[in-house]
Design a protein around this motif. Structure first.
Motif, PDB file in Angstrom:
ATOM      1  N   LYS A  21      -1.134  -0.308  12.258  1.00  0.00           N
ATOM      2  CA  LYS A  21      -2.330  -0.090  11.447  1.00  0.00           C
ATOM      3  C   LYS A  21      -2.553   1.399  11.195  1.00  0.00           C
ATOM      4  O   LYS A  21      -2.887   1.809  10.078  1.00  0.00           O
ATOM      5  CB  LYS A  21      -3.555  -0.690  12.133  1.00  0.00           C
ATOM      6  N   TYR A  22      -2.350   2.193  12.234  1.00  0.00           N
ATOM      7  CA  TYR A  22      -2.580   3.631  12.076  1.00  0.00           C
ATOM      8  C   TYR A  22      -1.534   4.245  11.156  1.00  0.00           C
ATOM      9  O   TYR A  22      -1.860   5.093  10.312  1.00  0.00           O
ATOM     10  CB  TYR A  22      -2.545   4.323  13.440  1.00  0.00           C
ATOM     11  N   ALA A  23      -0.272   3.835  11.313  1.00  0.00           N
ATOM     12  CA  ALA A  23       0.787   4.396  10.466  1.00  0.00           C
ATOM     13  C   ALA A  23       0.548   4.064   8.997  1.00  0.00           C
ATOM     14  O   ALA A  23       0.673   4.919   8.115  1.00  0.00           O
ATOM     15  CB  ALA A  23       2.147   3.862  10.918  1.00  0.00           C
ATOM     16  N   ILE A  24       0.186   2.817   8.717  1.00  0.00           N
ATOM     17  CA  ILE A  24      -0.083   2.400   7.339  1.00  0.00           C
ATOM     18  C   ILE A  24      -1.264   3.174   6.764  1.00  0.00           C
ATOM     19  O   ILE A  24      -1.230   3.635   5.619  1.00  0.00           O
ATOM     20  CB  ILE A  24      -0.363   0.883   7.276  1.00  0.00           C
ATOM     21  N   SER A  25      -2.293   3.338   7.563  1.00  0.00           N
ATOM     22  CA  SER A  25      -3.501   4.012   7.095  1.00  0.00           C
ATOM     23  C   SER A  25      -3.282   5.503   6.874  1.00  0.00           C
ATOM     24  O   SER A  25      -3.831   6.089   5.936  1.00  0.00           O
ATOM     25  CB  SER A  25      -4.638   3.808   8.105  1.00  0.00           C
ATOM     26  N   ALA A  26      -2.482   6.109   7.735  1.00  0.00           N
ATOM     27  CA  ALA A  26      -2.310   7.565   7.681  1.00  0.00           C
ATOM     28  C   ALA A  26      -1.340   8.011   6.604  1.00  0.00           C
ATOM     29  O   ALA A  26      -1.451   9.128   6.095  1.00  0.00           O
ATOM     30  CB  ALA A  26      -1.834   8.086   9.041  1.00  0.00           C
ATOM     31  N   LEU A  27      -0.381   7.141   6.232  1.00  0.00           N
ATOM     32  CA  LEU A  27       0.683   7.559   5.330  1.00  0.00           C
ATOM     33  C   LEU A  27       0.382   7.224   3.866  1.00  0.00           C
ATOM     34  O   LEU A  27       1.214   6.672   3.149  1.00  0.00           O
ATOM     35  CB  LEU A  27       2.012   6.923   5.756  1.00  0.00           C
ATOM     36  N   GLY A  28      -0.803   7.573   3.433  1.00  0.00           N
ATOM     37  CA  GLY A  28      -1.150   7.403   2.023  1.00  0.00           C
ATOM     38  C   GLY A  28      -0.773   8.652   1.245  1.00  0.00           C
ATOM     39  O   GLY A  28      -1.614   9.519   0.963  1.00  0.00           O
ATOM     40  N   ILE A  29       0.493   8.762   0.874  1.00  0.00           N
ATOM     41  CA  ILE A  29       1.005   9.978   0.244  1.00  0.00           C
ATOM     42  C   ILE A  29       0.508  10.099  -1.197  1.00  0.00           C
ATOM     43  O   ILE A  29       0.523   9.127  -1.951  1.00  0.00           O
ATOM     44  CB  ILE A  29       2.546   9.983   0.275  1.00  0.00           C
ATOM     45  N   ARG A  30       0.093  11.284  -1.569  1.00  0.00           N
ATOM     46  CA  ARG A  30      -0.323  11.574  -2.943  1.00  0.00           C
ATOM     47  C   ARG A  30       0.722  12.449  -3.606  1.00  0.00           C
ATOM     48  O   ARG A  30       1.322  13.305  -2.949  1.00  0.00           O
ATOM     49  CB  ARG A  30      -1.676  12.295  -2.960  1.00  0.00           C
ATOM     50  N   GLY A  31       0.947  12.230  -4.915  1.00  0.00           N
ATOM     51  CA  GLY A  31       2.009  13.000  -5.536  1.00  0.00           C
ATOM     52  C   GLY A  31       2.065  12.912  -7.046  1.00  0.00           C
ATOM     53  O   GLY A  31       1.065  13.143  -7.734  1.00  0.00           O
ATOM     54  N   ILE A  32       3.223  12.541  -7.560  1.00  0.00           N
ATOM     55  CA  ILE A  32       3.497  12.630  -8.991  1.00  0.00           C
ATOM     56  C   ILE A  32       2.628  11.674  -9.799  1.00  0.00           C
ATOM     57  O   ILE A  32       2.245  11.967 -10.937  1.00  0.00           O
ATOM     58  CB  ILE A  32       4.998  12.381  -9.237  1.00  0.00           C
ATOM     59  N   GLY A  33       2.293  10.523  -9.240  1.00  0.00           N
ATOM     60  CA  GLY A  33       1.398   9.597  -9.932  1.00  0.00           C
ATOM     61  C   GLY A  33       0.055  10.241 -10.250  1.00  0.00           C
ATOM     62  O   GLY A  33      -0.518  10.015 -11.321  1.00  0.00           O
ATOM     63  N   THR A  34      -0.438  11.052  -9.329  1.00  0.00           N
ATOM     64  CA  THR A  34      -1.701  11.758  -9.555  1.00  0.00           C
ATOM     65  C   THR A  34      -1.594  12.709 -10.739  1.00  0.00           C
ATOM     66  O   THR A  34      -2.512  12.808 -11.563  1.00  0.00           O
ATOM     67  CB  THR A  34      -2.108  12.538  -8.290  1.00  0.00           C
ATOM     68  N   LEU A  35      -0.466  13.403 -10.841  1.00  0.00           N
ATOM     69  CA  LEU A  35      -0.260  14.316 -11.971  1.00  0.00           C
ATOM     70  C   LEU A  35      -0.248  13.550 -13.288  1.00  0.00           C
ATOM     71  O   LEU A  35      -0.782  14.028 -14.301  1.00  0.00           O
ATOM     72  CB  LEU A  35       1.057  15.066 -11.797  1.00  0.00           C
ATOM     73  N   TYR A  36       0.353  12.357 -13.268  1.00  0.00           N
ATOM     74  CA  TYR A  36       0.384  11.562 -14.499  1.00  0.00           C
ATOM     75  C   TYR A  36      -1.018  11.128 -14.913  1.00  0.00           C
ATOM     76  O   TYR A  36      -1.425  11.316 -16.078  1.00  0.00           O
ATOM     77  CB  TYR A  36       1.265  10.325 -14.329  1.00  0.00           C
ATOM     78  N   TYR A  37      -1.749  10.522 -13.998  1.00  0.00           N
ATOM     79  CA  TYR A  37      -3.076  10.024 -14.336  1.00  0.00           C
ATOM     80  C   TYR A  37      -3.995  11.141 -14.817  1.00  0.00           C
ATOM     81  O   TYR A  37      -4.765  10.966 -15.767  1.00  0.00           O
ATOM     82  CB  TYR A  37      -3.714   9.348 -13.112  1.00  0.00           C
ATOM     83  N   LEU A  38      -3.916  12.288 -14.144  1.00  0.00           N
ATOM     84  CA  LEU A  38      -4.802  13.392 -14.503  1.00  0.00           C
ATOM     85  C   LEU A  38      -4.477  13.914 -15.897  1.00  0.00           C
ATOM     86  O   LEU A  38      -5.384  14.100 -16.725  1.00  0.00           O
ATOM     87  CB  LEU A  38      -4.671  14.505 -13.467  1.00  0.00           C
ATOM     88  N   SER A  39      -3.209  14.141 -16.172  1.00  0.00           N
ATOM     89  CA  SER A  39      -2.838  14.638 -17.500  1.00  0.00           C
ATOM     90  C   SER A  39      -3.132  13.602 -18.576  1.00  0.00           C
ATOM     91  O   SER A  39      -3.585  13.949 -19.674  1.00  0.00           O
ATOM     92  CB  SER A  39      -1.356  15.023 -17.526  1.00  0.00           C
TER      93      SER A  39
END
Length: 416
Positions: A350-368
């Protein structure tokens, strides 16, 4: 950029070389490939003063289209590699992350964006929407392995399926932010009619239609590839991966639904057809290599952007750092723990799943994508780029260092 074109190609060549030799030279070190490539980009951006400034405000269309391609290829790869069948018991953690954790992240970051950074309501919602989904590109290193390689442990499967689906499910909130910004620009403000139109069209119709398109395209293409007429013929995996991606995405977008959802579902539906066939491994290998090449290009460019920003003296207030780390260290982990409470999973998983919410290239796409609609003010847009860039940068290094240790805690626990 044109006057430095040849040197830029050299920089990209070095970045690709990092990817080629990484498993040999850098694997023993506590480093991830994204960490290495972003750092390389930052150094180049900071020291290469003659390089044209990569202004995200002016090059939004280029950023949108480039990151769109990377995310699409990543979604296909994620869908193809999943061995776990469609079962409520096995997919329940994923569903909870999508329906509980993601809305918590959107709401929390929208509140922080509004009060900590003084964003307008539309921009605040956009901040939450673009940062909420786990990135399918940078999360590939913590996802399940190639098809038919053995049991999938719960953390890797859950993070893979979450990253594959939540990129499309974040889109309704991106559209909500756009519609609110447009309404305020036109002097109308927020209304019940706007909310009802958003819910019926952007939530119900676009999600439902995207799911249907994905299933139809995935199953139809599988019938062609695995039919008795083509079974003895070698069909190029490159053509199939690209066809699967563009058919699902193009058809979904043509009927005004969510192409990201359609692409992941199409890949997963294709995978469930003849799911033990070795052809899926070839598809995965092609998709993974394509994703790696495109990811390298984007990460180096992102690093250059960060380096140039540091060189030009972009203001980074203490609020940016506090909010960024609060999101990565508190909001996402707590949201994950809340969503997974009550499930029959070990505490470490549970902790590993919760902690490993990586943010990255998808964020750049949505923002642009959202900013390219032209309804957000320049001041809000600059704040959004700064905050999102710091969150992504922090995520690359923080999760790159912690992911191996967290996943090692949950190793050797295949799903039954």
């Amino acid at each position: 950029m044109i006057e430095n074109y040849n040197l830029f190609l050299l920089v990209c060549g070095i970045a690709f070389l990092f990817g080629a030799v990484f498993p040999i030279i850098f694997k023993p070190l506590p480093l991830s490939l994204p960490m290495l490539q972003v750092t390389f980009g930052i150094v180049i951006g900071y020291l290469w003063l003659s390089l044209s400034f990569l202004d995200p405000m002016e090059h939004g269309i280029i950023i949108e289209k480039l990151t769109e391609i990377v995310v699409l290829v990543s979604l296909v790869g994620a869908g193809i590699k999943i061995d776990t069948p469609l079962s409520w018991r096995l997919w329940r953690p994923t569903v909870r992350l999508l329906l509980i954790t993601m809305p918590i992240g959107i709401f929390a970051m929208a509140v922080l964006g509004y009060y900590a950074f003084g964003l307008t309501i539309g921009a605040a919602i956009l901040l939450g929407a673009v940062l909420a989904p786990t990135d399918p590109v940078l999360a590939s290193s913590i996802q399940v392995g190639p098809p038919n390689t053995g049991g999938e442990d719960a953390p890797r499967f859950t993070l893979t399926s979450e990253a594959g689906l939540n990129d499309g499910l974040a889109f309704p909130f991106v559209y909500l932010a756009i519609k609110i910004a447009e309404a305020y620009n036109e002097g109308q403000g927020f209304s019940g009619e706007l909310l009802w139109s958003w819910f019926t069209h952007d939530v119900l119709w676009k999600i439902g239609a995207g799911l249907i398109v994905g299933i139809v395209v995935g199953k139809a293409l599988a019938k062609v590839v695995f039919s008795r007429h083509t079974r003895e013929t070698t069909i190029s995996q490159g053509y199939v991966v690209i066809a699967l991606t563009l058919l699902a995405y193009g058809l979904a977008e043509y009927i005004h639904s969510y192409g990201f959802i359609a692409v992941f579902i199409a890949a997963f539906a294709f995978r469930r057809s003849e799911h033990e066939h070795s052809y899926h491994e070839k598809l995965h290998d092609f998709a993974e290599q394509s994703e790696g090449l495109l990811m390298s290009l984007v990460l180096v460019a992102f690093g250059i952007l960060i380096g140039q920003g540091l060189q030009s003296g972009v203001e980074l207030t203490w609020r940016v750092y506090i909010v960024s780390f609060a999101f990565l260290l508190l909001i996402r982990p707590l949201g994950g723990i809340i969503a997974l409470t009550g499930l029959n999973l070990p505490r470490t998983e549970k902790y590993a799943i919760s902690a490993l919410g990586i943010r990255g290239i998808g964020t750049l796409y949505y923002l642009s994508y959202a900013l390219n609609h032209g309804f957000f003010g320049e001041e809000d847009a600059l704040k959004l780029w700064v905050v999102c860039s710091i969150v992504i940068l922090a995520s690359i290094f923080m999760h790159g260092l912690s992911a191996p240790k967290l996943l090692k805690m949950t190793a050797n626990k295949p799903r039954s």
